[in-house]
Design an enzyme around this catalytic site. Sequence first.
Site, PDB file in Angstrom:
ATOM      1  N   ARG A  59      -4.840  -3.880   1.125  1.00 30.27           N
ATOM      2  CA  ARG A  59      -3.419  -4.051   0.818  1.00 30.27           C
ATOM      3  C   ARG A  59      -2.689  -4.464   2.093  1.00 30.27           C
ATOM      4  O   ARG A  59      -2.412  -3.640   2.953  1.00 30.27           O
ATOM      5  CB  ARG A  59      -2.851  -2.742   0.269  1.00 30.27           C
ATOM      6  CG  ARG A  59      -1.448  -2.870  -0.333  1.00 30.27           C
ATOM      7  CD  ARG A  59      -0.848  -1.497  -0.542  1.00 30.27           C
ATOM      8  NE  ARG A  59      -0.349  -0.951   0.725  1.00 30.27           N
ATOM      9  CZ  ARG A  59      -0.287   0.345   1.028  1.00 30.27           C
ATOM     10  NH1 ARG A  59      -0.716   1.252   0.190  1.00 30.27           N
ATOM     11  NH2 ARG A  59       0.191   0.740   2.189  1.00 30.27           N
ATOM     12  N   HIS A 117       3.087  -0.182   0.512  1.00 35.14           N
ATOM     13  CA  HIS A 117       2.831   0.287  -0.850  1.00 35.14           C
ATOM     14  C   HIS A 117       3.933  -0.186  -1.785  1.00 35.14           C
ATOM     15  O   HIS A 117       3.678  -0.630  -2.902  1.00 35.14           O
ATOM     16  CB  HIS A 117       2.747   1.812  -0.877  1.00 35.14           C
ATOM     17  CG  HIS A 117       2.676   2.383  -2.266  1.00 35.14           C
ATOM     18  ND1 HIS A 117       1.542   2.320  -3.034  1.00 35.14           N
ATOM     19  CD2 HIS A 117       3.618   3.005  -3.017  1.00 35.14           C
ATOM     20  CE1 HIS A 117       1.774   2.878  -4.207  1.00 35.14           C
ATOM     21  NE2 HIS A 117       3.025   3.304  -4.225  1.00 35.14           N
ATOM     22  N   TYR A 148       1.359   4.867   9.317  1.00 35.97           N
ATOM     23  CA  TYR A 148       0.030   5.420   9.048  1.00 35.97           C
ATOM     24  C   TYR A 148      -1.118   4.440   9.306  1.00 35.97           C
ATOM     25  O   TYR A 148      -2.279   4.784   9.087  1.00 35.97           O
ATOM     26  CB  TYR A 148      -0.064   5.949   7.611  1.00 35.97           C
ATOM     27  CG  TYR A 148       0.321   4.963   6.519  1.00 35.97           C
ATOM     28  CD1 TYR A 148      -0.606   4.055   6.014  1.00 35.97           C
ATOM     29  CD2 TYR A 148       1.602   4.956   5.986  1.00 35.97           C
ATOM     30  CE1 TYR A 148      -0.262   3.171   5.012  1.00 35.97           C
ATOM     31  CE2 TYR A 148       1.957   4.077   4.978  1.00 35.97           C
ATOM     32  CZ  TYR A 148       1.021   3.174   4.493  1.00 35.97           C
ATOM     33  OH  TYR A 148       1.377   2.295   3.491  1.00 35.97           O
TER      34      TYR A 148
END
Length: 412
Positions: A299, A303, A312
């Site tokens: 990805r 998100h 992160y």
Amino acid sequence: MSAWLRFQHRPANDGSDAMTNPSNTTALTVHQAQFTAAQALSIPTLSILQEDGTLFAGASSPVLDRDTALKIYESMVFIRILDERMLAAQRQGRISFYMQCLGEEASTVASAAALDRKDMIMAQYREQGALRYRGFSLTQFMNQLLSNELDLGKGRQMPVHYGSRDLHFMTISSPLGTQIPQASGYAYGQKLRGESNITLCYFGEGAASEGDFHAGLNMAAVLQAPVIFFCRNNGYAISTPANEQFIGDGIACRAVGYGMQAIRVDGADVLAVYEATRLARKLVLEQQEPVLVEAIAYRLGAHSSSDDPSGYRSREEEERWRKQDPIARYRLWLQHKDWLDEAADQIATDALRQEVLEALKEAEQFPKPHIDTLIGDVYAEPTPALREQLEQLKAHIRQYPDAYPLTAGRLE
């Protein structure tokens, strides 16, 4: 075709050996303790197309005609441009929320291309490429994202929660994983009706941690429902990396535990995704049993518009995976085949960017759905209780019009 890719027929689970084997286990017996290693099952990844647009040594390209190949490419480019524009629109306050499928375009578009148009698709929320491939128009995308009166969902869903009865694309639901057992049930219904179509269910590896995943796969395996479970393993469940979600070998190995076949595929490789899905659909139809496809595609974006991935994961990690951009890789393959002209492609891409911008402006001109439509699809005729609740809602809005600026002017 390598042995691990070849799907094997297995006897139907008709309960004929229930008397001699009521526990439904392997009959093999040993007389010394043996534990099966946690990593006893290691599933390889099917990869056909290299980063330079050429095939790996020993790989074979699936049979793809020029029109289909270009439609896949155009759908991927469309979604990439739509994602860029609509994330910017969210930052400008023009829509409330957005989710990109940056880096996962091949997984969703190529898999949809391998299906029959009447196969049911049950999506999660990052599969707009599959919907575009089936013919969802730019105007329809915008109407849904703006929740205006032309939205097929009548403004009742969050942005990116698409659905289309005509395109056999079940409306997306926000709660994670609900579509998985629903897909098992829908596919079993297809089987009972003797249909020659299947169901494909998309979900992420994070959704595979939900209870619905386990219930849905077990249900499909026991009932031998004609469904493809298509897992997009993109490395992160929002901010939780895969190695903090599970210890086993990805998601594909879980299918074997439920008695179904599985295949893992490079999800940034259009040719591999198309071929794996084509073979899976063939197996599902011919053998009337479920299959799990796990696509590995990083990805590249956040998100959602509410997420900041810099908290992160590192820029270095993202850049390493960006080199495997599925659109860039596939574009090179098309150019090698002389199916795509670079100059013409750039002109078409620039024109599409302008079309998306104009479509956004046009969709913004339409009002929100009238409040009376809120109760129009519950019963053939709204019940007295629903009518009373609607009038109470209108009274509340009249009392506090400033809190409902988009609705207050359209109450009558």
